[in-house]
Design a protein around this motif. Structure first.
Motif, PDB file in Angstrom:
ATOM      1  N   THR A   1      -1.354  -6.590   5.993  1.00 14.12           N
ATOM      2  CA  THR A   1      -1.971  -5.290   5.703  1.00 14.12           C
ATOM      3  C   THR A   1      -3.417  -5.482   5.269  1.00 14.12           C
ATOM      4  O   THR A   1      -3.847  -6.590   4.929  1.00 14.12           O
ATOM      5  CB  THR A   1      -1.214  -4.535   4.587  1.00 14.12           C
TER       6      THR A   1
ATOM      7  N   PRO B   1      -7.866   8.381  14.450  1.00 15.17           N
ATOM      8  CA  PRO B   1      -7.608   7.157  13.699  1.00 15.17           C
ATOM      9  C   PRO B   1      -7.792   5.920  14.570  1.00 15.17           C
ATOM     10  O   PRO B   1      -7.530   5.944  15.776  1.00 15.17           O
ATOM     11  CB  PRO B   1      -6.149   7.288  13.260  1.00 15.17           C
TER      12      PRO B   1
ATOM     13  N   THR C   1      -0.667  -0.078  13.213  1.00 16.81           N
ATOM     14  CA  THR C   1      -1.577   0.710  12.394  1.00 16.81           C
ATOM     15  C   THR C   1      -0.887   1.280  11.158  1.00 16.81           C
ATOM     16  O   THR C   1      -1.421   1.186  10.042  1.00 16.81           O
ATOM     17  CB  THR C   1      -2.172   1.866  13.229  1.00 16.81           C
ATOM     18  N   ALA C   2       0.285   1.869  11.365  1.00 17.39           N
ATOM     19  CA  ALA C   2       0.955   2.536  10.247  1.00 17.39           C
ATOM     20  C   ALA C   2       1.333   1.563   9.144  1.00 17.39           C
ATOM     21  O   ALA C   2       1.323   1.910   7.967  1.00 17.39           O
ATOM     22  CB  ALA C   2       2.202   3.256  10.753  1.00 17.39           C
ATOM     23  N   LYS C   3       1.656   0.348   9.533  1.00 19.81           N
ATOM     24  CA  LYS C   3       2.063  -0.632   8.531  1.00 19.81           C
ATOM     25  C   LYS C   3       0.865  -1.309   7.873  1.00 19.81           C
ATOM     26  O   LYS C   3       0.939  -1.756   6.737  1.00 19.81           O
ATOM     27  CB  LYS C   3       2.933  -1.716   9.183  1.00 19.81           C
ATOM     28  N   ALA C   4      -0.242  -1.386   8.603  1.00 18.08           N
ATOM     29  CA  ALA C   4      -1.345  -2.239   8.147  1.00 18.08           C
ATOM     30  C   ALA C   4      -2.522  -1.483   7.545  1.00 18.08           C
ATOM     31  O   ALA C   4      -3.241  -2.036   6.706  1.00 18.08           O
ATOM     32  CB  ALA C   4      -1.840  -3.089   9.319  1.00 18.08           C
ATOM     33  N   LEU C   5      -2.745  -0.266   7.980  1.00 15.43           N
ATOM     34  CA  LEU C   5      -3.956   0.455   7.562  1.00 15.43           C
ATOM     35  C   LEU C   5      -3.577   1.794   6.950  1.00 15.43           C
ATOM     36  O   LEU C   5      -2.538   2.347   7.259  1.00 15.43           O
ATOM     37  CB  LEU C   5      -4.872   0.717   8.770  1.00 15.43           C
ATOM     38  N   SER C   6      -4.438   2.303   6.102  1.00 13.67           N
ATOM     39  CA  SER C   6      -4.159   3.594   5.484  1.00 13.67           C
ATOM     40  C   SER C   6      -5.333   4.539   5.679  1.00 13.67           C
ATOM     41  O   SER C   6      -6.451   4.116   5.902  1.00 13.67           O
ATOM     42  CB  SER C   6      -3.883   3.411   3.991  1.00 13.67           C
ATOM     43  N   GLU C   7      -5.059   5.818   5.550  1.00 16.71           N
ATOM     44  CA  GLU C   7      -6.122   6.816   5.673  1.00 16.71           C
ATOM     45  C   GLU C   7      -7.114   6.651   4.519  1.00 16.71           C
ATOM     46  O   GLU C   7      -6.769   6.072   3.497  1.00 16.71           O
ATOM     47  CB  GLU C   7      -5.510   8.217   5.598  1.00 16.71           C
TER      48      GLU C   7
ATOM     49  N   GLU D   1       7.016   2.149   2.631  1.00 18.58           N
ATOM     50  CA  GLU D   1       5.893   1.753   3.488  1.00 18.58           C
ATOM     51  C   GLU D   1       4.620   2.543   3.129  1.00 18.58           C
ATOM     52  O   GLU D   1       3.537   1.982   2.975  1.00 18.58           O
ATOM     53  CB  GLU D   1       6.288   2.051   4.938  1.00 18.58           C
TER      54      GLU D   1
ATOM     55  N   LEU E   1     -16.334   6.803  -8.196  1.00 17.58           N
ATOM     56  CA  LEU E   1     -16.201   6.854  -6.733  1.00 17.58           C
ATOM     57  C   LEU E   1     -15.247   7.974  -6.313  1.00 17.58           C
ATOM     58  O   LEU E   1     -15.454   8.637  -5.301  1.00 17.58           O
ATOM     59  CB  LEU E   1     -15.703   5.515  -6.194  1.00 17.58           C
TER      60      LEU E   1
ATOM     61  N   LEU F   1       0.771   1.441   1.531  1.00 17.28           N
ATOM     62  CA  LEU F   1      -0.500   1.729   2.191  1.00 17.28           C
ATOM     63  C   LEU F   1      -1.364   2.706   1.418  1.00 17.28           C
ATOM     64  O   LEU F   1      -2.570   2.793   1.645  1.00 17.28           O
ATOM     65  CB  LEU F   1      -0.238   2.303   3.592  1.00 17.28           C
TER      66      LEU F   1
ATOM     67  N   MET G   1     -22.041   2.403  -8.656  1.00 20.57           N
ATOM     68  CA  MET G   1     -22.656   1.098  -8.357  1.00 20.57           C
ATOM     69  C   MET G   1     -23.243   0.478  -9.627  1.00 20.57           C
ATOM     70  O   MET G   1     -23.218  -0.740  -9.809  1.00 20.57           O
ATOM     71  CB  MET G   1     -23.738   1.259  -7.285  1.00 20.57           C
TER      72      MET G   1
ATOM     73  N   ARG H   1     -20.395  -0.887 -11.471  1.00 19.79           N
ATOM     74  CA  ARG H   1     -19.962  -2.114 -10.778  1.00 19.79           C
ATOM     75  C   ARG H   1     -20.838  -3.271 -11.200  1.00 19.79           C
ATOM     76  O   ARG H   1     -20.352  -4.375 -11.464  1.00 19.79           O
ATOM     77  CB  ARG H   1     -20.033  -1.897  -9.262  1.00 19.79           C
TER      78      ARG H   1
ATOM     79  N   PRO I   1      -0.799   7.187  12.829  1.00 20.52           N
ATOM     80  CA  PRO I   1       0.264   6.439  12.162  1.00 20.52           C
ATOM     81  C   PRO I   1       0.043   6.271  10.661  1.00 20.52           C
ATOM     82  O   PRO I   1       0.973   5.977   9.929  1.00 20.52           O
ATOM     83  CB  PRO I   1       0.221   5.072  12.868  1.00 20.52           C
ATOM     84  N   SER I   2      -1.185   6.471  10.215  1.00 16.66           N
ATOM     85  CA  SER I   2      -1.456   6.272   8.790  1.00 16.66           C
ATOM     86  C   SER I   2      -1.512   7.577   8.017  1.00 16.66           C
ATOM     87  O   SER I   2      -1.883   7.570   6.850  1.00 16.66           O
ATOM     88  CB  SER I   2      -2.787   5.545   8.623  1.00 16.66           C
TER      89      SER I   2
ATOM     90  N   PHE J   1      -9.514   7.558   7.972  1.00 14.86           N
ATOM     91  CA  PHE J   1     -10.352   6.951   8.990  1.00 14.86           C
ATOM     92  C   PHE J   1     -11.574   7.839   9.186  1.00 14.86           C
ATOM     93  O   PHE J   1     -11.707   8.865   8.527  1.00 14.86           O
ATOM     94  CB  PHE J   1      -9.578   6.818  10.310  1.00 14.86           C
TER      95      PHE J   1
ATOM     96  N   LEU K   1     -15.954   1.814  -0.189  1.00  8.68           N
ATOM     97  CA  LEU K   1     -16.803   2.462  -1.194  1.00  8.68           C
ATOM     98  C   LEU K   1     -17.189   1.524  -2.323  1.00  8.68           C
ATOM     99  O   LEU K   1     -18.363   1.389  -2.657  1.00  8.68           O
ATOM    100  CB  LEU K   1     -16.098   3.706  -1.742  1.00  8.68           C
ATOM    101  N   ILE K   2     -16.223   0.862  -2.912  1.00  8.20           N
ATOM    102  CA  ILE K   2     -16.563  -0.021  -4.039  1.00  8.20           C
ATOM    103  C   ILE K   2     -17.378  -1.224  -3.553  1.00  8.20           C
ATOM    104  O   ILE K   2     -18.173  -1.795  -4.311  1.00  8.20           O
ATOM    105  CB  ILE K   2     -15.299  -0.478  -4.804  1.00  8.20           C
ATOM    106  N   SER K   3     -17.226  -1.550  -2.273  1.00  5.98           N
ATOM    107  CA  SER K   3     -17.980  -2.693  -1.746  1.00  5.98           C
ATOM    108  C   SER K   3     -19.464  -2.385  -1.652  1.00  5.98           C
ATOM    109  O   SER K   3     -20.299  -3.272  -1.649  1.00  5.98           O
ATOM    110  CB  SER K   3     -17.468  -3.073  -0.345  1.00  5.98           C
TER     111      SER K   3
END
Lengths: 609, 546
Positions: free
Chosen positions: A332, A270, A286-292, B434, B248, B438, B233, B236, B406-407, A294, A338-340
């Motif tokens: 966060t 990660p 990381t744990a607070k701001a990002l999510s799986e 939390e 997706l 996330l 897409m 979209r 952490p995630s 990776f 993906l949608i981007s």
């Protein structure tokens, strides 16, 4: 000591007369307030001087000059025939003005012998240069004379610098972590990463441990970005895979011949996001701001992709979907990769993303993405609609077809000819042995590629026109971009795996005009320098011509750090542009009639709104 | 036959000797040595290319034999005065196929070019060349080769589709569009043609037509998960983000290719463990578990000690429902490769699933011993420890997993549930809150949090209103028995017992209808509580914790 002979001003040059001073403009609602002497100006003659002394011809667009200017360095990957996976990933390079003397210095990442109990004598390729191998800092002693001629020379100052980097180096990132106006250096390693704090006296202190950024793992690319807009640079570290030499897995190619593995054999590590606590310490958020999930990260670049004034982060993953972390403005991020439309290929397949960069290639005011990949994939161009949604125009633009057959690593949006359109340069090198190379003991070398932006959404492959520097092949990995000789165009420093560093001096850009800007924040004390305001958005407003939008940054490319200054090509125009800056905190400031063909420092001031 | 065998033997000897520098080139057509490699020189008087064979010395024995045999066939045809051009073309072409399968691109190209010169009316050679250039470039050559193949067999749908694909890769969307349209006139239901036409329309920003074609492709071939991404897409582009997101989520890597006997022949050619591993992997992806197992077995026949192949064989067997066979393979993996963490992990998962907890714990421990950063294994270990009631140890492993990643959603959930079992409800609530922020798309976090807020024994953390809001939010997208129970818990916590009773009765009835009588019986306990106007104080019954 002069390396170049005294040069004669080139007749082909269109640049304005040599200027001695660089204006430092602490603008108040657009009014220039102050001008002070500053680092060397753009010169009218350096390129012809370079041309006369280098291996390439005088008309070559780039001239390879590393050895000639004192950058004597050969990367050592410590391979002993075991095909340890990390051997094929390094190395990055960095361009940063560590001594604040107005020119870009160089940091080069180095490797070590790899393998439990292995000694240097067991290396298949012996290390070249000082032993033991370690990362090296070279000071730029650029000398610009009153007639505009210049001498470029580098001195190895590693021993005196306090930088002791003996890890198995991967990459480098630069940013001023303590707002003292002196740029600090972060090194990613296989192992523990290192943070070197610049003491503003030409030396550094290793603050890896007290800063809390010494996480162990396999970091590759990193980015200093003030994601919460509190005025202090935070740090995003792109990590590759969970790896331990003791559990290295043997891999073969399809014929059963031993070769390097792909990341699929390992678990992705990660990424890490560190928040700058403003006291010399960073907290892993990381744990607070990002999510799986990776992926195995190789390239990282930050930019405001959805134009909401908050920095986002794009991560190029190797064989896993890329990540686009959109800043939620509350500490966060949300991954909208993906949608981007920027996470996978047009058929939905994750590719081997390696080098990345963000820049406004179509001059429509938003940052588009270039991503280098493997030979069967072709580099990707993801074009932003201004809201953070991208269209894959790799094929239409001709970038994809033109890069088929190459393993792309370091890359950048680089306006190499200063015509106002961002071009693309990639450095390449295979990750698995190229067949048919005879007895080549290291059969991974590939040519670099240069694509010129035609201004109509398409790119032309102009590699073969760029000169001798582009004819040879190396195992290219890192690449840093910046105006190393302060002559008003973008040069390239290339880190080669198991090979010598290359310095490609631009010999064409200065034939057009440009505006060079250094964006700095308010000074902490009157004597101090302001810090480079990474993430600042610059509009170059031109009379009767489209506005050009660029941003100040050091990140992007592959495991490397770029010139924080912004160099914007103006073509043949000598009109003085108006510069509007949106600072990272969202405030806006404007300066009319900013000088061209020299560097101007714009300082965030109380007039910003 | 005899001659062929003799030539093969000579070729093999000569090539082997050449690697040692002992084989000298004699006449024009004999193999010559350059840089330790063997070169097949063309017959005198022919405008053909030399073919430099790859270094076979480090190849798998099976592949080396294949290469040498095919090279010897070429040599034989070159040497044979009576050989017709088509025979030599065939020999070159067959060698080219093998080399292409082995990713020896330059040598394969030379073989195909020679074959195409010798047999200009044989469409196979430009066809294979088209593929070779499609993969490595240059694309204009690929298009030209496919166009040539198409001249020789005008209505071959596979060639037309591949030509369309090359046009797409070249950025020639309009030509791609008309090429795929041509394929559809020949074979109206062609899935790859619809897939291509949809992507060509997407390139041209004709989103409605793109969606139409891609929906048709998916309708005809639902397992072709690669179609979901371009379809997303397209939606979209049509501003239908709900459908885009839905596709997706279904995105996958199962590609859509035309029925293509020539390429299938090439794909099956190479006999190396890695090649069988790749083929087996593709079969696994498409759900052909029996086919995958067959490939993995073939690979293991060549290299019995290949732990990765054996592990995947076990996976294929498990997917086929043969848990015993899978267990046998995994056990063999850890016996022969005791440091292979993935082997221990897979074995542990099987053991845990069959209730052999202590053995599972031992295997999970072995996995993290050999790969300390193996987060999945550590979460598995923690889970088995938790299920065994070893909560302190479980908590420590979850903490370690969270330090490494952490995630990690799995680690966060397991950690929170362990805290619940340790009656550390506030900490559990904070972790779930939390993690929910996330992982907004993962319903397990709001559901777990709602149960905790509605039914935790600790009054300081109960919050019936918030619990109800969370459950109501989840019920908009899914109605499950577990959510129904959580709704009843929340209503009871708010003192709305009549409604709680009604909901709980409905849930019990639904469980009964679904044949889950034992679940319905267990749910009766809560119903009795609500009927007595008492709230629930057990967020999860024994064994129901996620």
């Amino acid at each position: 000591m002069s390396i170049f002979p005294v040069a004669v001003q080139s007749a082909t040059r269109l640049l304005a007369p040599v200027l001695v001073a660089v204006a430092t403009l602490t603008g108040c609602a657009g009014e220039p307030q102050e001008a002070s002497p500053d680092p060397p100006p753009a010169s009218a003659a350096s390129s012809s001087a370079v041309a006369a002394a280098s291996a390439g011809g005088p008309e070559d667009w780039f001239l390879e000059r590393a050895e000639a200017v004192g950058l004597r360095f050969v990367h050592f990957n410590g391979m002993s025939g075991q095909f340890y996976f990390p051997e094929t990933i390094p190395a990055g390079v960095a361009l940063f003005d560590y001594d604040n003397d107005g020119d870009l210095d160089v940091y080069l990442v180095q490797g070590q012998m790899l393998g439990e109990g292995k000694t240097l004598s067991q290396a298949l390729f012996q290390p070249v240069g000082p032993l033991p191998p370690r990362g090296r800092l070279f000071r730029n002693d650029l000398d610009v004379r009153s007639d505009g001629t210049r001498t470029l020379n580098f001195t190895d100052v590693t021993d005196a610098s306090g930088i002791d980097a003996r890890g198995y180096g991967m990459g480098a990132a630069t940013g001023d972590i303590d707002n003292d106006g002196c740029i600090d250096l972060y090194l990613t390693n296989l192992g523990v990463n290192q943070l070197f704090q610049n003491r503003c006296d030409g030396t550094f202190t290793d603050v890896s441990k007290p800063s809390g950024t010494d996480r162990s793992g396999w970091g590759v690319s990193a980015s200093f970005v003030d994601y919460d807009r509190d005025g202090w640079l935070d740090l995003y570290v792109g990590n590759y895979v969970q790896y331990d030499l003791g559990t290295d897995k043997p891999c073969t190619n399809l014929t059963g011949k031993r070769d390097y593995c792909t990341p699929a054999v390992y678990q992705a590590q990660p990424d890490t996001l560190y928040h700058n606590d403003r006291n010399g310490r960073f907290t892993d958020v990381t744990a607070k701001a990002l999510s799986e999930p990776f992926g195995p990260a190789l390239g990282v670049v930050s930019a405001d992709f959805n134009n909401d004034g908050w920095p986002d982060i794009f991560v190029g993953n190797d064989t896993a979907p890329n990540l686009l972390w959109i800043n939620q403005r509350d500490g966060t991020f949300k991954n909208t990769g993906l949608i981007s439309g920027a996470a996978v290929s047009s058929t939905g397949k994750p590719e081997a993303s390696m080098g990345v960069d963000a820049g406004d290639y179509d001059n429509d005011g938003d940052d588009d993405l270039v991503v280098t990949v493997l030979p069967a994939e072709g580099s990707n161009l993801f074009v932003n609609d201004g809201t953070g949604l991208f269209e894959d125009l790799s094929a239409t633009s001709q970038l994809g077809p033109g890069s088929l057959g190459y393993s792309g690593f370091g890359t950048a949006w680089i306006d190499f000819d200063n015509d106002g359109w961002l071009d693309i340069l990639t450095v390449n090198g295979a990750i698995q042995a190229i067949e048919g190379r005879g007895d080549d003991p290291f059969p991974y070398a590939e040519r670099k590629l240069l694509f010129r932006n035609r201004g109509d959404g398409r790119f032309a492959d102009v590699t073969s026109e760029a000169g001798a520097a582009f004819a040879g092949a190396d195992v290219g990995r890192g690449a840093a971009f910046g105006d190393i000789d302060n002559d008003g165009d973008t040069d390239v420093l290339v880190g080669n795996l198991n090979g010598p560093v290359r310095l490609l001096l631009n010999n064409i850009g200065h034939r057009n005009h440009s505006v060079c800007l250094r964006l700095v924040g308010e000074r902490r004390t009157p004597a101090a320098e302001g810090r480079d305001m990474l993430g600042a958005r610059i509009e170059v407003i031109r009379e009767g011509r489209p506005t050009l939008v660029r941003r100040a940054r050091t990140d992007g490319s592959y495991a490397s750090a770029n010139d924080p200054r912004v160099l914007v090509g103006l073509g043949e125009s000598t009109d003085l542009p108006t510069i509007r800056v949106r600072w990272p905190d969202g405030r806006v400031q404007q300066w009319p009639r900013v000088a061209i063909d020299r560097c101007t420092t714009l300082e965030q001031g109380p007039g910003a709104r | 036959m005899m001659k062929s065998g003799l030539v093969t033997g000579i070729g093999a000897v000569c090539v082997s000797a050449a690697l040692a520098g002992a084989c000298r080139s004699g006449d024009q057509a004999a193999p010559s040595v350059s840089g330790g490699r063997v070169t097949l020189k063309p017959p005198v008087g022919r405008e053909l290319r030399e073919v430099s064979l790859p270094d076979v010395s480090q190849m798998e024995a099976s592949v080396r034999t294949q290469v040498l045999e095919r090279a010897a066939s070429v040599r034989s045809a070159i040497d044979s005065a009576g050989a017709r051009p088509s025979e030599l073309a065939f020999a070159y072409g067959e060698l080219g196929k093998l080399l292409m399968a082995a990713e020896q691109v330059e040598a394969a190209e030379s073989c195909y070019l020679n074959a195409a010169v010798l047999a200009p009316e044989d469409r196979r050679w430009p066809y294979y060349l088209g593929h070779l250039y499609r993969i490595r470039g240059p694309l204009p050559k690929s298009a030209a080769a496919f166009e040539r193949a198409l001249q020789l067999q005008p209505n071959d749908v596979a060639t037309i589709v591949w030509l369309g694909e090359v046009y797409l890769a070249q950025g020639r969307a309009e030509e791609a569009d008309s090429t795929f349209a041509k394929a559809l006139t020949i074979e109206a239901g062609s899935v790859p043609a619809h897939f291509g036409a949809g992507r060509a329309a997407l390139e041209r920003k004709d989103y409605a037509r793109a969606a139409k074609h891609l929906e048709q492709a998916l309708a005809a071939s639902p397992h072709a998960t690669a179609a979901h991404y371009p379809l997303a897409m397209a939606y979209r582009g049509l501003r239908d983000l709900t459908k885009a997101e839905a596709h997706l989520r279904q995105r996958g890597d199962i590609q859509i290719h035309p029925a293509d006997p020539l390429m299938r022949d090439l794909d099956e050619l190479l006999q190396s463990p890695k090649a069988y591993d790749m083929r087996g992997g593709r079969a696994l992806e498409t759900g052909d578990f029996a086919g995958a197992a067959d490939y993995f077995r073939k690979g293991l026949a060549l290299e019995p000690g290949n732990a990765s192949l054996r592990l995947r064989l076990g996976t294929a067997l498990f997917q086929m429902g043969d848990a015993g066979g899978a267990l046998e393979q995994f056990e063999q993996v850890v016996q022969t490769s005791p440091q292979y963490a993935r082997g221990h992990y897979s074995l542990a998962v099987l053991l845990a699933a069959s209730g052999r907890r202590q053995e599972a714990i031992d295997r999970f421990r072995a996995a993290v011993k050999y790969e300390p950063w193996y987060v999945q294994a550590r979460v598995g270990l923690a889970g088995s420890l938790r299920e065994s009631g070893r909560l302190g140890e479980a908590l420590a492993e979850y903490e370690a997993a969270r330090r490494m990643n952490p995630s990690s959603a799995g680690a966060a959930l397991g950690y929170a549930m362990t805290l619940v079992r340790l009656e550390r409800y506030q900490e559990a609530r904070d972790i779930l809150t939390e993690a929910m922020a996330l992982n907004p798309a993962d319903p397990v976090f709001p559901h777990s949090l709602a149960r905790l807020l509605a039914a935790a024994p600790d009054s300081r953390i109960r919050d019936g209103r918030r619990a109800l809001a969370l459950v109501e939010g989840l019920l908009k997208s899914q109605q499950t028995l577990e959510l129904g129970e959580a709704l009843a818990m929340s209503l009871a916590e708010l003192g709305q017992y009549e409604q709680a009773v009604t909901v709980q009765r409905d849930v019990i009835a639904a469980a009964g209808k679904a044949g889950l009588d034992h679940v319905a019986r267990l749910m009766g306990d809560n119903l009795e509580l609500y009927q007595r106007r008492e709230p629930c104080r057990t967020p999860w019954r024994n064994g129901e914790m996620p």
